[in-house]
Design an enzyme around this catalytic site. Structure first.
Site, PDB file in Angstrom:
ATOM      1  N   GLY A 212      31.423 -50.795  -4.667  1.00  0.00           N
ATOM      2  CA  GLY A 212      32.728 -50.652  -5.329  1.00  0.00           C
ATOM      3  C   GLY A 212      33.180 -51.956  -5.956  1.00  0.00           C
ATOM      4  CG  ASN A 213      35.491 -52.201  -9.103  1.00  0.00           C
ATOM      5  OD1 ASN A 213      36.710 -52.126  -9.108  1.00  0.00           O
ATOM      6  ND2 ASN A 213      34.716 -51.298  -9.700  1.00  0.00           N
ATOM      7  NE  ARG A 214      37.086 -59.244  -4.684  1.00  0.00           N
ATOM      8  CZ  ARG A 214      36.943 -59.379  -3.366  1.00  0.00           C
ATOM      9  NH1 ARG A 214      37.776 -58.789  -2.551  1.00  0.00           N
ATOM     10  NH2 ARG A 214      35.966 -60.120  -2.877  1.00  0.00           N
TER      11      ARG A 214
END
Ligand code: CTP
Length: 399
Positions: A212-214
């Site tokens: 995922g990412n932030r």
């Protein structure tokens, strides 16, 4: 940034339900956001809540006694009906719905509703057995056919202790629907469909893990909310549906591929696409069908394969807006993306900044366009950034 409801004349009709106390919160929030709120009450409502409560919040005397000399000139309900821009009836009882459906006007609420040309929002609250009754359902259909908008009722615990459909909608939802309705009255995006993507995509490794990412989804949510407030029909394609604003159409997705399909499904009806989502550039080639166990794992090699660039692959003639979330060479990278992705606008921000990072409520954006213009904006709330972006989109739409 002023709110869409600032200085708008809103009439709130309160009828005799135990949920009447909840509407105090709605009226209070409307007043806080600058609306001029008049409250009309039935005599049954007065059994549940005092007119003084509403008077204290609005600074205006509620309309209760239809036989009193209330108006300055003419009949009070006609005067109220004339100046009202939007009428909300909440909570609306089964008997008020019946009166509204059949044109009875025997209290201040139904009198005003019958006399006004303003849009009517109805938020029912009653026991589920009354809601389910054919009489109520027929009245609901009649009112909807005549253009009334319904908010709720919702499922949950009712005053009787039973679980069923009949709870008054949440304040947030009522206020969002008011904004959406007012936006549609005179917003510059009325009649347009704006598609917004939000959040960070999740690329499955196995059934429990993902890459995922932030991205928090806050910028996409702010864009959806702002477009809604300007009258657009909004389709929000998001990986964080639980944080989506009210009164927009939400399509929940997880991976980049799912987002690509959802965007393509809604492309034909859209005039605008704003890709605020942080889309993974790669996905795991063969995600494991079962959870990968520790004992099997010494070193694990994940083979990653590229995802399609969603916005770059759209050939349709709509207004396309991309984001460039960068950690260095902001403007150069943004210029390159503007060309590579063939978009009309690119919104660049430095995600390492304290006021512009992931999850922040503010942003510092630079907007670049395909006509060579570069505009750097100061620190703004994400909602205000969204309004700035929509100003430029609106110009493109010629509205
Ligand atoms: N985007 C997209 N499809 C992808 C990747 C990105 O539509 N597969 C969109 C994003 O939603 C954003 C813009 O393209 O609006 C830029 O995304 P970003 O991740 O900053 O750029 P990339 O093209 O992925 O380039 P890089 O990761 O090298 O910075």
């Amino acid at each position: 940034m002023s709110s869409i409801i600032e200085n708008r004349q809103i009439t709130v009709g309160v009828t005799g339900s135990i949920a009447a106390y909840k509407i105090v919160d709605v009226v209070s929030k409307l007043v806080q956001q600058g609306a001029v709120v008049d409250v009309a009450m039935t005599s049954a409502a007065v059994n549940f809540i005092s007119p003084l409560t509403f008077q204290s919040i609005t600074g205006r005397e509620p309309y209760v006694d239809m036989w009193g000399v209330h108006g300055v000139k003419g009949e009070a309900h006609i005067e109220l009906a004339r100046r009202t821009e939007l009428m909300l009836i909440a909570p609306a009882t089964a008997s008020t719905m019946a009166s509204l459906a059949h044109g009875f006007a025997d209290d201040f609420v139904t009198l005003t509703a019958l006399a006004t040309k303003a849009p009517l929002l109805i938020s029912p609250a009653m026991d589920s057995q009354m809601w389910d009754h054919d009489a109520t359902q027929i009245n609901l259909n009649l009112l909807q056919e005549r253009g009334a908008h319904f908010i709720g009722p919702e499922q949950g615990r009712l005053a009787s202790g039973q679980i069923g459909t009949g709870r008054l909608a949440e304040s947030q939802k009522i206020i969002a629907t008011i904004k959406s309705c007012l936006g549609k009255l005179e917003g510059d995006l009325t009649g347009k469909t704006v598609m917004v993507t939000a959040g960070g995509t999740r690329e499955a490794i196995d059934p429990v893990r993902y890459i995922g990412n932030r991205s928090s989804g806050k910028m996409g949510n702010a864009l959806a909310e702002a477009a809604r407030d300007r009258g657009a029909d909004v389709v929000l394609i998001t990986t964080v549906p639980e944080t989506a604003p009210e009164a927009v159409e939400v399509v929940a997705v997880e991976s980049a591929s799912e987002m690509e399909v959802a965007v393509s499904d809604h492309l034909e009806r859209s005039e605008v696409l704003i890709m605020a989502a942080a889309v993974a550039d790669y996905r795991v080639d063969q995600a494991s069908e079962q959870k990968i166990k520790r004992e099997h794992a010494k070193n694990i090699d994940l083979k990653l394969v590229p995802n399609n660039d969603i916005i770059a692959s759209i050939a349709t003639d709509i207004v396309k807006v991309a984001f460039a979330a960068e950690t260095e060479d902001l403007i150069d990278n943004a210029k390159k993306k503007l060309l590579d992705k063939n978009v009309n606008l690119i919104v660049a921000n430095n995600v390492t900044g304290e006021m512009s990072g992931f999850g922040s409520d503010t942003n510092i954006i630079t907007i670049l366009d395909d006509r060579g213009q570069i505009e750097e904006l100061p620190v703004l709330s994400k909602y205000s950034c969204a309004m700035e972006i929509l100003d430029r989109i609106s110009d493109r739409l010629g509205s």
